[in-house]
Write a protein that holds these residues in place. Sequence first.
Motif, PDB file in Angstrom:
ATOM      1  N   SER A 100       0.493  -1.137   0.047  1.00 50.63           N
ATOM      2  CA  SER A 100      -0.090   0.014   0.042  1.00 50.63           C
ATOM      3  C   SER A 100       1.007   1.309  -0.087  1.00 50.63           C
ATOM      4  O   SER A 100       1.975   1.179   0.760  1.00 50.63           O
ATOM      5  N   ARG A 101       0.518   2.208  -0.871  1.00 52.30           N
ATOM      6  CA  ARG A 101       1.177   3.455  -0.655  1.00 52.30           C
ATOM      7  C   ARG A 101       1.461   4.292   0.461  1.00 52.30           C
ATOM      8  O   ARG A 101       2.350   4.986   0.804  1.00 52.30           O
ATOM      9  N   ALA A 102       0.264   4.189   1.191  1.00 48.12           N
ATOM     10  CA  ALA A 102       0.187   4.580   2.739  1.00 48.12           C
ATOM     11  C   ALA A 102       1.212   4.105   3.595  1.00 48.12           C
ATOM     12  O   ALA A 102       1.571   4.875   4.502  1.00 48.12           O
ATOM     13  N   PHE A 103       1.560   2.625   3.318  1.00 49.70           N
ATOM     14  CA  PHE A 103       2.560   2.261   4.328  1.00 49.70           C
ATOM     15  C   PHE A 103       3.907   2.356   3.552  1.00 49.70           C
ATOM     16  O   PHE A 103       4.973   1.893   4.556  1.00 49.70           O
ATOM     17  N   ARG A 104       4.313   2.961   2.467  1.00 47.97           N
ATOM     18  CA  ARG A 104       5.526   2.749   1.884  1.00 47.97           C
ATOM     19  C   ARG A 104       6.852   3.725   2.513  1.00 47.97           C
ATOM     20  O   ARG A 104       7.816   3.499   2.363  1.00 47.97           O
ATOM     21  N   HIS A 105       6.391   4.696   3.528  1.00 41.49           N
ATOM     22  CA  HIS A 105       7.178   5.401   4.045  1.00 41.49           C
ATOM     23  C   HIS A 105       7.891   4.550   5.280  1.00 41.49           C
ATOM     24  O   HIS A 105       8.896   5.074   5.805  1.00 41.49           O
ATOM     25  N   LEU A 106       7.353   3.494   5.490  1.00 41.24           N
ATOM     26  CA  LEU A 106       7.839   2.548   6.808  1.00 41.24           C
ATOM     27  C   LEU A 106       8.736   1.606   6.227  1.00 41.24           C
ATOM     28  O   LEU A 106       8.642   1.440   5.069  1.00 41.24           O
ATOM     29  N   PRO A 107      10.082   1.288   6.990  1.00 40.26           N
ATOM     30  CA  PRO A 107      10.717   0.373   6.688  1.00 40.26           C
ATOM     31  C   PRO A 107      10.404  -0.963   6.458  1.00 40.26           C
ATOM     32  O   PRO A 107       9.474  -1.194   7.279  1.00 40.26           O
ATOM     33  N   THR A 108      10.942  -1.741   5.763  1.00 46.75           N
ATOM     34  CA  THR A 108      10.417  -3.250   5.692  1.00 46.75           C
ATOM     35  C   THR A 108      11.304  -3.859   6.697  1.00 46.75           C
ATOM     36  O   THR A 108      12.146  -3.365   7.218  1.00 46.75           O
ATOM     37  N   VAL A 109      10.851  -5.036   6.904  1.00 52.17           N
ATOM     38  CA  VAL A 109      11.729  -5.948   7.978  1.00 52.17           C
ATOM     39  C   VAL A 109      13.125  -6.180   7.417  1.00 52.17           C
ATOM     40  O   VAL A 109      13.829  -6.067   8.152  1.00 52.17           O
ATOM     41  N   GLU A 110      12.949  -6.313   5.930  1.00 50.42           N
ATOM     42  CA  GLU A 110      14.448  -6.706   5.257  1.00 50.42           C
ATOM     43  C   GLU A 110      15.468  -5.327   5.336  1.00 50.42           C
ATOM     44  O   GLU A 110      16.636  -5.402   5.744  1.00 50.42           O
ATOM     45  N   GLN A 111      14.954  -4.267   5.382  1.00 53.30           N
ATOM     46  CA  GLN A 111      15.567  -2.825   5.647  1.00 53.30           C
ATOM     47  C   GLN A 111      16.235  -2.724   6.967  1.00 53.30           C
ATOM     48  O   GLN A 111      17.253  -2.335   7.263  1.00 53.30           O
ATOM     49  N   ALA A 112      15.319  -3.085   7.915  1.00 56.23           N
ATOM     50  CA  ALA A 112      15.491  -2.997   9.294  1.00 56.23           C
ATOM     51  C   ALA A 112      16.891  -4.051   9.766  1.00 56.23           C
ATOM     52  O   ALA A 112      17.576  -3.336  10.435  1.00 56.23           O
ATOM     53  N   CYS A 113      16.799  -4.828   9.176  1.00 56.13           N
ATOM     54  CA  CYS A 113      17.846  -5.946   9.209  1.00 56.13           C
ATOM     55  C   CYS A 113      19.314  -5.752   8.743  1.00 56.13           C
ATOM     56  O   CYS A 113      20.084  -5.391   9.578  1.00 56.13           O
ATOM     57  N   GLN A 114      18.926  -4.913   7.764  1.00 60.64           N
ATOM     58  CA  GLN A 114      20.248  -4.127   6.712  1.00 60.64           C
ATOM     59  C   GLN A 114      20.792  -3.093   8.052  1.00 60.64           C
ATOM     60  O   GLN A 114      22.109  -2.978   8.343  1.00 60.64           O
ATOM     61  N   GLN A 115      19.876  -2.226   8.483  1.00 58.03           N
ATOM     62  CA  GLN A 115      20.209  -1.165   9.357  1.00 58.03           C
ATOM     63  C   GLN A 115      20.831  -1.518  10.533  1.00 58.03           C
ATOM     64  O   GLN A 115      21.674  -0.815  11.195  1.00 58.03           O
ATOM     65  N   LEU A 116      20.432  -2.760  11.122  1.00 56.91           N
ATOM     66  CA  LEU A 116      21.050  -3.377  12.258  1.00 56.91           C
ATOM     67  C   LEU A 116      22.236  -4.148  11.983  1.00 56.91           C
ATOM     68  O   LEU A 116      22.868  -4.597  12.923  1.00 56.91           O
ATOM     69  N   GLY A 117      22.635  -4.146  10.634  1.00 58.04           N
ATOM     70  CA  GLY A 117      23.915  -4.875  10.355  1.00 58.04           C
ATOM     71  C   GLY A 117      23.559  -6.480  10.659  1.00 58.04           C
ATOM     72  O   GLY A 117      24.738  -7.217  10.705  1.00 58.04           O
ATOM     73  N   LEU A 118      22.357  -6.891  10.323  1.00 53.94           N
ATOM     74  CA  LEU A 118      22.290  -8.523  10.371  1.00 53.94           C
ATOM     75  C   LEU A 118      21.813  -9.100   8.795  1.00 53.94           C
ATOM     76  O   LEU A 118      21.215  -8.572   8.135  1.00 53.94           O
ATOM     77  N   ASP A 119      22.682 -10.231   8.446  1.00 55.33           N
ATOM     78  CA  ASP A 119      22.598 -10.793   7.460  1.00 55.33           C
ATOM     79  C   ASP A 119      21.885 -11.988   7.713  1.00 55.33           C
ATOM     80  O   ASP A 119      22.477 -13.119   8.082  1.00 55.33           O
ATOM     81  N   LEU A 120      20.585 -12.046   7.671  1.00 57.96           N
ATOM     82  CA  LEU A 120      19.617 -13.176   7.837  1.00 57.96           C
ATOM     83  C   LEU A 120      19.243 -13.935   6.794  1.00 57.96           C
ATOM     84  O   LEU A 120      18.630 -13.213   5.867  1.00 57.96           O
ATOM     85  N   GLU A 121      19.217 -15.030   6.653  1.00 60.12           N
ATOM     86  CA  GLU A 121      18.510 -15.813   5.363  1.00 60.12           C
ATOM     87  C   GLU A 121      16.990 -15.665   5.497  1.00 60.12           C
ATOM     88  O   GLU A 121      16.207 -15.428   4.450  1.00 60.12           O
ATOM     89  N   ASP A 122      16.326 -15.647   6.781  1.00 55.89           N
ATOM     90  CA  ASP A 122      15.257 -15.404   6.892  1.00 55.89           C
ATOM     91  C   ASP A 122      15.000 -14.043   7.641  1.00 55.89           C
ATOM     92  O   ASP A 122      15.312 -13.995   8.777  1.00 55.89           O
ATOM     93  N   PRO A 123      14.482 -12.991   6.937  1.00 54.52           N
ATOM     94  CA  PRO A 123      14.510 -11.536   7.783  1.00 54.52           C
ATOM     95  C   PRO A 123      13.458 -11.785   9.174  1.00 54.52           C
ATOM     96  O   PRO A 123      13.863 -10.827   9.918  1.00 54.52           O
ATOM     97  N   LEU A 124      12.593 -12.549   9.121  1.00 50.29           N
ATOM     98  CA  LEU A 124      11.715 -12.718  10.290  1.00 50.29           C
ATOM     99  C   LEU A 124      12.306 -13.343  11.473  1.00 50.29           C
ATOM    100  O   LEU A 124      11.700 -13.256  12.394  1.00 50.29           O
TER     101      LEU A 124
END
Length: 235
Positions: free
Chosen positions: A63-87
């Motif tokens: 949804s366009r209304a949610f696109r300003h929020l980071p995805t789970v994958e982006q949060a992992c990158q910001q935290l320096g996490l390299d996870l095969e499963d982002p969840l």
Amino acid sequence: MGKRANRKKTGARDYQSYLLIGGKGQGKSTLLIDLVEEYLKSFQNSYCKGIYPRAFIHDMSSSRAFRHLPTVEQACQQLGLDLEDPLELLTLKDSSGNPVWKKGALRYVCRKSREIQHMHEMLAAHFRNGMVVFDEWTTYVRANPPDWQIDIVNNHRNYGLEVFYVCHQIMRVPLFFIRGDMIAKIILFKTGERELEYRQFRRYSCAEQLWEAYQRVLKAPATDNWVQYHEIIDV
């Protein structure tokens, strides 16, 4: 996958579930963003150990209304996490035993049935004391749902979760969900489905109140506001 999380004490907070019904263009997602922000801010005066201001949004349609929020994958990158499963982010703790993801709203975009099932199972097992939004929930929930589809429905209070189930049509909501003590409130917008009759509302435990609200919503004129007229019904 890590160990299943235990229930946390949530103090006096009453975690409820909501059914949000409305057609496209009515402002459901915009309203949800406002509710998410309000929810996160509510912890400013009620924060205690084990409670974190977090919201998880299943963004089924990106949804366009949610696109300003980071995805789970982006949060992992910001935290320096390299996870095969982002969840797996939901399972991670810091050296003090606190969640690595401590605050804010994240969205998770997935449409495939296996991914959706995995998401539900991970949330039920590991996400505690937060807010969850299941967008377009009725596109995949079954009339006779498997356990993974109703775990959070049945146990959201035990998990300390405030949950929003979002759908487009009144008649698409499955019977198991509206005949039990599953939801606290219904938020109703215009749905876009053909005009309904009172007999079709008898499936709801709050049939009379919902029917009256439906008639008022149906008659409400469209506005230039992002969020159109809607009513909240106690169930």
